[in-house]
Design a protein around this motif. Structure first.
Motif, mmCIF file in Angstrom:
data_model
loop_
_atom_site.group_PDB
_atom_site.id
_atom_site.type_symbol
_atom_site.label_atom_id
_atom_site.label_comp_id
_atom_site.label_asym_id
_atom_site.label_seq_id
_atom_site.Cartn_x
_atom_site.Cartn_y
_atom_site.Cartn_z
ATOM 1 N N LYS A 83 -13.266 -29.713 -5.220
ATOM 2 C CA LYS A 83 -12.956 -29.752 -6.647
ATOM 3 C C LYS A 83 -12.231 -28.473 -7.018
ATOM 4 C CE LYS A 83 -16.805 -32.678 -7.897
ATOM 5 N NZ LYS A 83 -17.946 -32.889 -8.768
ATOM 6 N N PHE A 84 -11.202 -28.623 -7.858
ATOM 7 C CA PHE A 84 -10.427 -27.456 -8.264
ATOM 8 C C PHE A 84 -11.318 -26.401 -8.927
ATOM 9 C CE2 PHE A 84 -6.501 -30.367 -8.672
ATOM 10 C CZ PHE A 84 -6.211 -30.200 -7.334
ATOM 11 N N ALA A 85 -12.218 -26.834 -9.789
ATOM 12 C CA ALA A 85 -13.097 -25.893 -10.493
ATOM 13 C C ALA A 85 -13.986 -25.142 -9.503
ATOM 14 C CB ALA A 85 -13.948 -26.629 -11.520
ATOM 15 N N ALA A 86 -14.481 -25.830 -8.478
ATOM 16 C CA ALA A 86 -15.339 -25.188 -7.476
ATOM 17 C C ALA A 86 -14.561 -24.164 -6.650
ATOM 18 C CB ALA A 86 -15.968 -26.230 -6.568
ATOM 19 N N LEU A 87 -13.246 -24.357 -6.570
ATOM 20 C CA LEU A 87 -12.404 -23.404 -5.837
ATOM 21 C C LEU A 87 -11.997 -22.224 -6.716
ATOM 22 C CD1 LEU A 87 -10.112 -25.959 -3.968
ATOM 23 C CD2 LEU A 87 -11.958 -24.591 -2.976
ATOM 24 N N GLY A 88 -12.433 -22.239 -7.981
ATOM 25 C CA GLY A 88 -12.146 -21.133 -8.890
ATOM 26 C C GLY A 88 -10.923 -21.347 -9.764
ATOM 27 N N ALA A 89 -10.391 -22.567 -9.808
ATOM 28 C CA ALA A 89 -9.203 -22.841 -10.611
ATOM 29 C C ALA A 89 -9.570 -23.030 -12.073
ATOM 30 C CB ALA A 89 -8.491 -24.094 -10.099
ATOM 31 N N ASP A 90 -8.836 -22.348 -12.952
ATOM 32 C CA ASP A 90 -8.993 -22.603 -14.381
ATOM 33 C C ASP A 90 -7.875 -23.553 -14.813
ATOM 34 O OD1 ASP A 90 -6.670 -21.059 -14.538
ATOM 35 O OD2 ASP A 90 -7.693 -19.297 -15.341
ATOM 36 N N LEU A 92 -5.044 -23.046 -16.361
ATOM 37 C CA LEU A 92 -3.708 -22.553 -16.036
ATOM 38 C C LEU A 92 -3.416 -22.728 -14.548
ATOM 39 C CD1 LEU A 92 -1.104 -21.204 -16.929
ATOM 40 C CD2 LEU A 92 -2.203 -18.986 -16.592
ATOM 41 N N ASP A 93 -4.400 -22.445 -13.702
ATOM 42 C CA ASP A 93 -4.237 -22.649 -12.256
ATOM 43 C C ASP A 93 -3.950 -24.117 -11.951
ATOM 44 O OD1 ASP A 93 -4.724 -19.970 -11.494
ATOM 45 O OD2 ASP A 93 -6.892 -20.305 -11.567
ATOM 46 N N THR A 94 -4.659 -25.005 -12.638
ATOM 47 C CA THR A 94 -4.466 -26.436 -12.415
ATOM 48 C C THR A 94 -3.048 -26.851 -12.793
ATOM 49 O OG1 THR A 94 -6.816 -26.811 -12.810
ATOM 50 C CG2 THR A 94 -5.384 -28.737 -12.917
ATOM 51 N N VAL A 95 -2.539 -26.324 -13.895
ATOM 52 C CA VAL A 95 -1.156 -26.616 -14.308
ATOM 53 C C VAL A 95 -0.191 -26.123 -13.237
ATOM 54 C CG1 VAL A 95 0.647 -26.034 -15.988
ATOM 55 C CG2 VAL A 95 -1.641 -26.645 -16.776
ATOM 56 N N GLU A 96 -0.425 -24.933 -12.704
ATOM 57 C CA GLU A 96 0.447 -24.390 -11.664
ATOM 58 C C GLU A 96 0.366 -25.223 -10.387
ATOM 59 O OE1 GLU A 96 -0.629 -20.284 -11.285
ATOM 60 O OE2 GLU A 96 0.402 -19.730 -13.137
ATOM 61 N N ILE A 97 -0.822 -25.715 -10.058
ATOM 62 C CA ILE A 97 -0.976 -26.577 -8.879
ATOM 63 C C ILE A 97 -0.175 -27.853 -9.077
ATOM 64 C CG2 ILE A 97 -2.606 -28.025 -7.599
ATOM 65 C CD1 ILE A 97 -4.707 -25.767 -8.097
ATOM 66 N N VAL A 98 -0.295 -28.469 -10.252
ATOM 67 C CA VAL A 98 0.439 -29.700 -10.539
ATOM 68 C C VAL A 98 1.945 -29.448 -10.464
ATOM 69 C CG1 VAL A 98 0.945 -31.429 -12.314
ATOM 70 C CG2 VAL A 98 -1.419 -30.775 -11.858
ATOM 71 N N MET A 99 2.407 -28.314 -10.985
ATOM 72 C CA MET A 99 3.837 -27.986 -10.911
ATOM 73 C C MET A 99 4.282 -27.819 -9.456
ATOM 74 S SD MET A 99 4.121 -25.405 -14.207
ATOM 75 C CE MET A 99 5.617 -24.640 -13.628
ATOM 76 N N SER A 116 -6.626 -36.079 -15.375
ATOM 77 C CA SER A 116 -7.624 -36.843 -14.623
ATOM 78 C C SER A 116 -7.832 -36.317 -13.205
ATOM 79 C CB SER A 116 -7.223 -38.320 -14.569
ATOM 80 O OG SER A 116 -6.080 -38.482 -13.757
ATOM 81 N N ILE A 117 -7.051 -35.338 -12.810
ATOM 82 C CA ILE A 117 -7.172 -34.768 -11.465
ATOM 83 C C ILE A 117 -8.316 -33.759 -11.443
ATOM 84 C CG2 ILE A 117 -6.037 -33.405 -9.680
ATOM 85 C CD1 ILE A 117 -3.358 -34.470 -10.724
ATOM 86 N N ILE A 118 -9.315 -34.060 -10.621
ATOM 87 C CA ILE A 118 -10.476 -33.166 -10.506
ATOM 88 C C ILE A 118 -10.574 -32.619 -9.088
ATOM 89 C CG2 ILE A 118 -13.003 -33.066 -10.606
ATOM 90 C CD1 ILE A 118 -12.807 -35.216 -12.804
#
Length: 136
Positions: A83-90, A92-99, A116-118
């Motif tokens: 899970k992105f949150a468990a990896l420390g992603a907030d 903004l990090d999630t937006v950067e990952i999607v980009m 919807s991406i978790i």
């Protein structure tokens, strides 16, 4: 266990005890006023498995992009279940990952879909769907 006409029967048990008792039963019967009600208990799998649409190569690429975007050290394992949150992603990090995923795969992820991406698997599955749509 018999119940007189007009009365009700309620059974309460602790969930863990009830689950243990029920899981060992094959079938059971309850007496009614005139006949017996019979029930058959079927085993239920303890864990559901979900088949995914994403190819293993897509999941691996997403894992690499997530590790790069989050600057994770090599000893941190990233898998489809991560899970992105468990990896420390907030957020903004999630937006950067999607980009980064959009750039790598040449796709455009809508905002509703991005929310919807978790997990890494969610991202890989969405990428497969968007790549198929783009190719069609």
């Amino acid at each position: 266990m018999a119940a007189a006409a007009g009365s009700s029967v309620s059974m309460q048990a602790r969930p863990s005890v009830a689950a243990t008792r029920i899981s060992s039963l094959k079938s059971f019967s309850l007496p009614n006023q005139r006949n017996f009600l019979s029930f058959r208990v079927r085993p239920v799998p303890a864990r559901l498995q979900v088949s995914c649409a994403a190819k293993p190569g897509t999941v691996e690429k997403v894992c690499e992009i997530v590790k790069t975007q989050l600057a994770l050290p090599p000893e941190i394992a990233v898998t489809g279940e991560s899970k992105f949150a468990a990896l420390g992603a907030d957020s903004l990090d999630t937006v950067e990952i999607v980009m980064g995923l959009e750039e790598e795969f040449g796709i455009n992820v809508e905002e509703e879909s991005a929310q919807s991406i978790i997990t890494v698997q969610d991202a890989a599955d969405l990428i497969e769907i968007l790549v198929e749509k783009k190719g069609a």
